[in-house]
Write an enzyme that holds these catalytic residues in place. Structure first.
Site, PDB file in Angstrom:
ATOM      1  N   ARG A 121       6.332  10.652   7.082  1.00 57.96           N
ATOM      2  CA  ARG A 121       6.818  10.019   5.683  1.00 57.96           C
ATOM      3  C   ARG A 121       6.996  11.023   4.665  1.00 57.96           C
ATOM      4  O   ARG A 121       7.792  10.868   3.693  1.00 57.96           O
ATOM      5  CB  ARG A 121       6.315   8.715   5.352  1.00 57.96           C
ATOM      6  CG  ARG A 121       6.177   7.827   6.428  1.00 57.96           C
ATOM      7  CD  ARG A 121       5.338   6.594   6.094  1.00 57.96           C
ATOM      8  NE  ARG A 121       5.756   5.794   5.341  1.00 57.96           N
ATOM      9  CZ  ARG A 121       5.166   4.753   4.846  1.00 57.96           C
ATOM     10  NH1 ARG A 121       3.820   4.433   4.967  1.00 57.96           N
ATOM     11  NH2 ARG A 121       5.759   3.715   3.926  1.00 57.96           N
ATOM     12  N   GLN A 127      12.899  11.106   4.477  1.00 60.36           N
ATOM     13  CA  GLN A 127      13.139  10.029   3.655  1.00 60.36           C
ATOM     14  C   GLN A 127      14.081   8.965   3.883  1.00 60.36           C
ATOM     15  O   GLN A 127      13.769   7.522   3.922  1.00 60.36           O
ATOM     16  CB  GLN A 127      12.975  10.449   2.156  1.00 60.36           C
ATOM     17  CG  GLN A 127      11.632  11.224   1.947  1.00 60.36           C
ATOM     18  CD  GLN A 127      11.419  11.132   0.489  1.00 60.36           C
ATOM     19  OE1 GLN A 127      11.888  10.965  -0.536  1.00 60.36           O
ATOM     20  NE2 GLN A 127      10.139  11.922   0.268  1.00 60.36           N
ATOM     21  N   ASP A 130      12.956   6.646   6.809  1.00 59.85           N
ATOM     22  CA  ASP A 130      11.682   5.864   6.515  1.00 59.85           C
ATOM     23  C   ASP A 130      11.632   4.594   6.454  1.00 59.85           C
ATOM     24  O   ASP A 130      11.828   3.695   5.777  1.00 59.85           O
ATOM     25  CB  ASP A 130      10.855   6.375   5.295  1.00 59.85           C
ATOM     26  CG  ASP A 130       9.537   5.827   5.276  1.00 59.85           C
ATOM     27  OD1 ASP A 130       9.058   5.186   5.951  1.00 59.85           O
ATOM     28  OD2 ASP A 130       8.774   6.371   4.084  1.00 59.85           O
ATOM     29  N   SER A 133       8.855   2.437   4.728  1.00 63.04           N
ATOM     30  CA  SER A 133       9.064   2.062   3.403  1.00 63.04           C
ATOM     31  C   SER A 133      10.293   1.181   3.003  1.00 63.04           C
ATOM     32  O   SER A 133      10.179   0.146   2.141  1.00 63.04           O
ATOM     33  CB  SER A 133       9.583   3.412   2.753  1.00 63.04           C
ATOM     34  OG  SER A 133       8.198   4.182   2.644  1.00 63.04           O
ATOM     35  N   TYR A 228      -2.767   7.760   2.811  1.00 61.99           N
ATOM     36  CA  TYR A 228      -3.217   6.487   3.077  1.00 61.99           C
ATOM     37  C   TYR A 228      -4.813   6.246   2.606  1.00 61.99           C
ATOM     38  O   TYR A 228      -5.257   7.323   2.285  1.00 61.99           O
ATOM     39  CB  TYR A 228      -3.165   6.158   4.497  1.00 61.99           C
ATOM     40  CG  TYR A 228      -1.649   6.338   4.881  1.00 61.99           C
ATOM     41  CD1 TYR A 228      -0.719   5.146   4.849  1.00 61.99           C
ATOM     42  CD2 TYR A 228      -1.175   7.269   5.596  1.00 61.99           C
ATOM     43  CE1 TYR A 228       0.435   5.053   5.470  1.00 61.99           C
ATOM     44  CE2 TYR A 228       0.066   7.291   6.104  1.00 61.99           C
ATOM     45  CZ  TYR A 228       0.870   6.219   6.161  1.00 61.99           C
ATOM     46  OH  TYR A 228       2.179   6.126   6.356  1.00 61.99           O
TER      47      TYR A 228
HETATM   48  P1  NAD Z   1      -0.216   0.994   3.747  1.00 59.13           P
HETATM   49  O1  NAD Z   1       0.788  -0.077   3.912  1.00 59.13           O
HETATM   50  O2  NAD Z   1      -0.995   1.728   4.718  1.00 59.13           O
HETATM   51  O3  NAD Z   1      -1.429   0.421   2.845  1.00 59.13           O
HETATM   52  C1  NAD Z   1      -1.019  -0.438   1.520  1.00 59.13           C
HETATM   53  C2  NAD Z   1      -2.114  -0.026   0.579  1.00 59.13           C
HETATM   54  O4  NAD Z   1      -3.180  -0.810   1.049  1.00 59.13           O
HETATM   55  C3  NAD Z   1      -2.343   1.484   0.317  1.00 59.13           C
HETATM   56  O5  NAD Z   1      -2.006   1.820  -0.884  1.00 59.13           O
HETATM   57  C4  NAD Z   1      -3.992   1.666   0.551  1.00 59.13           C
HETATM   58  O6  NAD Z   1      -4.475   2.363  -0.287  1.00 59.13           O
HETATM   59  C5  NAD Z   1      -4.127   0.064   0.359  1.00 59.13           C
HETATM   60  N1  NAD Z   1      -5.668  -0.258   0.713  1.00 59.13           N
HETATM   61  C6  NAD Z   1      -6.036   0.088   2.021  1.00 59.13           C
HETATM   62  N2  NAD Z   1      -7.149  -0.232   2.156  1.00 59.13           N
HETATM   63  C7  NAD Z   1      -7.762  -0.926   1.098  1.00 59.13           C
HETATM   64  C8  NAD Z   1      -8.746  -1.734   0.683  1.00 59.13           C
HETATM   65  N3  NAD Z   1      -9.968  -1.643   1.246  1.00 59.13           N
HETATM   66  N4  NAD Z   1      -8.854  -2.099  -0.572  1.00 59.13           N
HETATM   67  C9  NAD Z   1      -7.718  -2.112  -1.350  1.00 59.13           C
HETATM   68  N5  NAD Z   1      -6.606  -1.402  -1.058  1.00 59.13           N
HETATM   69  C10 NAD Z   1      -6.711  -0.983   0.173  1.00 59.13           C
HETATM   70  O7  NAD Z   1       0.567   2.154   2.799  1.00 59.13           O
HETATM   71  P2  NAD Z   1       1.908   2.305   2.342  1.00 59.13           P
HETATM   72  O8  NAD Z   1       2.542   1.548   1.489  1.00 59.13           O
HETATM   73  O9  NAD Z   1       2.755   2.520   3.921  1.00 59.13           O
HETATM   74  O10 NAD Z   1       2.180   3.686   1.967  1.00 59.13           O
HETATM   75  C11 NAD Z   1       0.751   4.547   1.593  1.00 59.13           C
HETATM   76  C12 NAD Z   1       1.128   5.781   0.752  1.00 59.13           C
HETATM   77  O11 NAD Z   1       2.075   6.835   1.359  1.00 59.13           O
HETATM   78  C13 NAD Z   1       1.650   5.401  -0.574  1.00 59.13           C
HETATM   79  O12 NAD Z   1       1.035   6.374  -1.535  1.00 59.13           O
HETATM   80  C14 NAD Z   1       2.898   5.912  -0.561  1.00 59.13           C
HETATM   81  O13 NAD Z   1       3.598   6.379  -1.888  1.00 59.13           O
HETATM   82  C15 NAD Z   1       2.781   7.016   0.326  1.00 59.13           C
HETATM   83  N6  NAD Z   1       4.209   7.283   0.829  1.00 59.13           N
HETATM   84  C16 NAD Z   1       4.712   8.487   0.521  1.00 59.13           C
HETATM   85  C17 NAD Z   1       6.008   8.733   0.996  1.00 59.13           C
HETATM   86  C18 NAD Z   1       6.785   9.999   0.791  1.00 59.13           C
HETATM   87  O14 NAD Z   1       5.892  11.160   0.315  1.00 59.13           O
HETATM   88  N7  NAD Z   1       7.977  10.267   0.803  1.00 59.13           N
HETATM   89  C19 NAD Z   1       6.720   7.934   1.903  1.00 59.13           C
HETATM   90  C20 NAD Z   1       6.154   6.551   2.179  1.00 59.13           C
HETATM   91  C21 NAD Z   1       5.134   6.188   1.539  1.00 59.13           C
END
Ligand code: NAD
Length: 386
Positions: A121, A127, A130, A133, A228
């Site tokens: 990702r 992107q 993805d 997302s 993550y």
């Molecule tokens: P995810 O679905 O794996 O998790 C959702 C959220 O749960 C995360 O923010 C994580 O920190 C949180 N979490 C996990 N355990 C927890 C706990 N015990 N207590 C509280 N919160 C907890 O995550 P996601 O939404 O798929 O994405 C994670 C990261 O990846 C984000 O920072 C996102 O911006 C990044 N991302 C980046 C790109 C990119 O660079 N292009 C693309 C997609 C996602």
């Protein structure tokens, strides 16, 4: 190159892997599209809409015989996989990490497995592909709308001749893609929103959408690899649940989205926290899964009301509840990936490319994805005692 869109097997799955709007671009690249009859019904897309866009309609048996690539949203059932023939490529969110036996079955059948949920990702060129997302965005929006619909009061502040309604207090736990969208949607509906995540770098993102970020004193930062979260220790988990309980009690609506890749979802809302909430409160657990969820007592696809009157929604597959938007976005993701992989009219797998190494799970009769090869037949989902 011919690609075929399969009708999704799960009765509750209303999405379809391609929409008519995506077909022209594929055809321009020399990719012919076949659609299984009825595949778009759940998203209000008729066979006629696909044929008008230049696709042909076929039965599942015809697809097995002719297509080079087969497109799905979720993992196809065993019967559909058995129907495919060696050399065909299967594109979908195949979720192979929790079940390495599945990848092995694809490899044995000589199928090229391409799993959109494993797209690297952070690669800028990935992107538009993805799907995690795109679908998480939809799920976050729908979670907030569902919470507002279930809550027996207003989300916004309302001042009327018949009285004043205070705005709902919404708490979003987990501020990744889905959580941020839930914050934005709840704010647009007028709620006062607080948010929490173990990754402190999410604070500014949550605040920029209008949420107040909660910082716990008992749990330190828990950022893991690749953007993550890392899994918490038993002591951290306990401390987190206890400190969060005090915050949960002060909210009318809690939306949980917390995930740790390859692990079962962390439990954030304990039974005691639910008991501390006022009657009429609503909890939407987006972490709800067969392995457990973020909320005590939640079950995927089920809504339960606790003895003290709190509605707990085990929110399974929210994108399927917005099938038109979710299919359109997924179609964009899968089309981008197809256009990236197809060279001179045929699928050109190149495992020296970082993006392809991330997404191709089986090729030429072998399981080739590094994460699956590492787990060597064992599951990566831990038995953590949440
Ligand atoms: P995810 O679905 O794996 O998790 C959702 C959220 O749960 C995360 O923010 C994580 O920190 C949180 N979490 C996990 N355990 C927890 C706990 N015990 N207590 C509280 N919160 C907890 O995550 P996601 O939404 O798929 O994405 C994670 C990261 O990846 C984000 O920072 C996102 O911006 C990044 N991302 C980046 C790109 C990119 O660079 N292009 C693309 C997609 C996602």
């Amino acid at each position: 190159m011919k690609v075929a869109v399969l009708k999704e097997p799960a009765p509750a799955e209303r999405r379809v892997a391609l929409v008519p709007d995506a077909i022209a671009k594929l055809r321009a690249a020399g990719i012919e599209v076949i659609v299984e009859s009825g595949a778009g019904e759940g998203a209000w897309l008729s066979d006629g809409a696909f044929t008008e866009a230049g696709a042909s309609i076929a039965s599942r048996a015809e697809i097995a015989g002719t297509a080079d690539g087969v497109l799905t949203v979720g993992r196809p059932d065993e019967a559909a996989v058995a129907n495919l023939r060696a050399g065909q490529a299967l594109f979908g969110m195949l979720a192979p990490l929790g079940d390495p036996g599945f990848a092995q079955r694809l490899a044995t059948a000589g199928l090229t497995g391409i799993s959109l949920d494993l797209i690297p990702r952070t690669l800028p060129r990935a992107q538009s592909m993805d799907a995690l997302s795109s679908q998480a965005n939809i799920a976050g929006y729908k979670a907030a709308v569902l919470a507002a619909d279930t809550f027996g009061r207003f989300f916004p502040l309302l001042i009327t001749a018949a009285g004043t309604a205070r705005p709902a207090r919404v708490l979003v736990l987990g501020t990744g893609v889905a959580g941020l969208q839930a914050i934005g949607t709840a704010r647009r509906l007028g709620a006062v929103v607080s948010a929490y995540d173990v990754r402190p770098e999410t604070k500014t993102e949550a605040e920029s959408l209008g949420a107040t970020f909660i910082e716990l004193t008992s749990v330190g930062p828990a950022s893991g690899e690749g953007g993550y979260a890392r899994a918490l220790s038993d002591e951290e988990r306990q401390a987190q649940q206890e400190e969060l309980s005090g915050h949960i009690a002060r909210h009318d609506v809690v939306i949980t989205t917390a995930q740790v890749p390859g692990r079962r979802p962390p439990l954030l809302v304990s039974g005691d926290a639910l008991k501390s909430m006022a009657a009429g409160s609503v909890v939407v657990d987006m972490g709800s899964s067969a392995l457990g969820g973020n909320v005590t007592g939640s079950a995927p696809g089920e809504t339960v009301v606790t003895e003290n009157g709190v509605t707990v929604i085990g929110a399974a597959n929210l994108p399927s509840r917005m099938p038109a938007a979710a299919s359109a976005m997924y179609a964009r993701n899968v089309s981008s990936l197809l256009l990236y992989l197809v060279k001179d009219g045929s699928l050109a797998v190149d495992l020296s490319d970082e993006l392809q190494r991330g997404v191709v799970i089986t090729y030429e009769g072998r399981v080739v994805h590094p994460a699956l090869a590492e787990s060597a037949g064992g599951t990566d989902v831990d038995g953590a005692s949440d």
